[in-house]
Scaffold this active site. Sequence first.
Site, PDB file in Angstrom:
ATOM      1  N   ASP A  56       3.402   1.141  15.523  1.00 20.05           N
ATOM      2  CA  ASP A  56       2.199   0.554  14.689  1.00 20.05           C
ATOM      3  C   ASP A  56       1.181   1.615  14.598  1.00 20.05           C
ATOM      4  O   ASP A  56       0.649   2.215  15.612  1.00 20.05           O
ATOM      5  CB  ASP A  56       1.645  -0.503  15.717  1.00 20.05           C
ATOM      6  CG  ASP A  56       0.306  -1.086  15.221  1.00 20.05           C
ATOM      7  OD1 ASP A  56      -0.326  -0.792  14.378  1.00 20.05           O
ATOM      8  OD2 ASP A  56       0.101  -2.679  15.546  1.00 20.05           O
ATOM      9  N   SER A 130      -0.281   2.863  -4.792  1.00 20.36           N
ATOM     10  CA  SER A 130       0.036   1.669  -5.945  1.00 20.36           C
ATOM     11  C   SER A 130      -0.681   1.903  -7.112  1.00 20.36           C
ATOM     12  O   SER A 130      -1.513   2.958  -7.167  1.00 20.36           O
ATOM     13  CB  SER A 130      -0.552   0.387  -5.185  1.00 20.36           C
ATOM     14  OG  SER A 130      -0.599  -0.782  -6.055  1.00 20.36           O
ATOM     15  N   TYR A 143      -7.561  -4.416  -1.150  1.00 18.44           N
ATOM     16  CA  TYR A 143      -6.475  -3.518  -1.045  1.00 18.44           C
ATOM     17  C   TYR A 143      -6.508  -2.381  -1.947  1.00 18.44           C
ATOM     18  O   TYR A 143      -6.097  -1.250  -1.686  1.00 18.44           O
ATOM     19  CB  TYR A 143      -5.253  -4.552  -1.740  1.00 18.44           C
ATOM     20  CG  TYR A 143      -3.985  -3.796  -1.941  1.00 18.44           C
ATOM     21  CD1 TYR A 143      -3.269  -3.519  -0.464  1.00 18.44           C
ATOM     22  CD2 TYR A 143      -3.415  -3.360  -3.061  1.00 18.44           C
ATOM     23  CE1 TYR A 143      -1.961  -2.797  -0.640  1.00 18.44           C
ATOM     24  CE2 TYR A 143      -2.326  -2.791  -3.088  1.00 18.44           C
ATOM     25  CZ  TYR A 143      -1.245  -2.327  -1.967  1.00 18.44           C
ATOM     26  OH  TYR A 143      -0.309  -1.905  -2.202  1.00 18.44           O
ATOM     27  N   LYS A 147      -6.279   2.002  -1.515  1.00 17.22           N
ATOM     28  CA  LYS A 147      -5.306   2.769  -2.213  1.00 17.22           C
ATOM     29  C   LYS A 147      -6.266   3.838  -3.043  1.00 17.22           C
ATOM     30  O   LYS A 147      -5.663   4.940  -3.160  1.00 17.22           O
ATOM     31  CB  LYS A 147      -4.657   2.004  -3.150  1.00 17.22           C
ATOM     32  CG  LYS A 147      -3.590   1.054  -2.285  1.00 17.22           C
ATOM     33  CD  LYS A 147      -2.660   1.797  -1.320  1.00 17.22           C
ATOM     34  CE  LYS A 147      -1.499   0.945  -0.823  1.00 17.22           C
ATOM     35  NZ  LYS A 147      -0.781   1.779   0.198  1.00 17.22           N
TER      36      LYS A 147
END
Length: 285
Positions: A56, A130, A143, A147
Amino acid sequence: MTVSHETVVVTGASTGIGAASARELARRGFHVLAGVRREQDADALRGPGIEPVILDITQPEHIAELAGRVSSLRALVNNAAVQTNAPVEALPLSEWRRQFEVNLFGHIAVTQALLPALLRRSGRVVNISSVGGRVAMATYGPYASTKFALEAVSDSLRRELAPLGVRVVVVEPGAVRTEMPDRVIAATKQQAATMSPEHRERYGKLIQAANAHAAAHIPGGRSAADAAKVIAKAVTAGKPRTRYTVGRDAALGTRLARVVPDRLLDWALAASLRPHYPKVSPVPR
């Protein structure tokens, strides 16, 4: 046991792009330490050349244990990610922080811990970003911001490590057919259900449209295996590019972000969402 010969670490390898990348790199002869969070994921992934490790990336003790057993490293593939989409106003700060902890700070922590091993091998850091790291659609702010930040960190890290022989590469996937889009849509719906009445009034239809847009585009996306081949190329190319895209949508999106004025890009993104808004039934007369 200390692993030292042609080793690659892949984080977030339980499913999807991470699992496919672990398999592709193992097929090419690397010993892959594949980071997973659960023993059942480890059992599903374990195979020739793939050694699952419980990792993790928000847990310092997991990172320290991994660093302690890797003496030299060919490549680190920072792939782990979480995503919940929501309007900027409506997402609690705790969820913003969770996404940054995994999608940015976790990768920085792993990179810091493994850099000594990468320097010994003149290795490579491959950060999985992304198309959302170059273009931020409505509701994708949380999100996409992680990125965008990862892209910036990658640029700085590339310039810092180039004189030391370590290369840094970014991979920018577009739509990829994995389990993640369904999880994102479910998480987004769950988050939307907790919004205040005022937020639902302002953003409810937008969230529905964004979810429908995502669902409509995934079937035409690239496979996880296709993405894994691009990532393997980023790991193995003698003179890698600084960035690779995965899929036509990612290639187009990243180019548009560079050359199209903001207002025109705003219009194009809004137009792409418009067909996905819930239909309003006419009021009977």
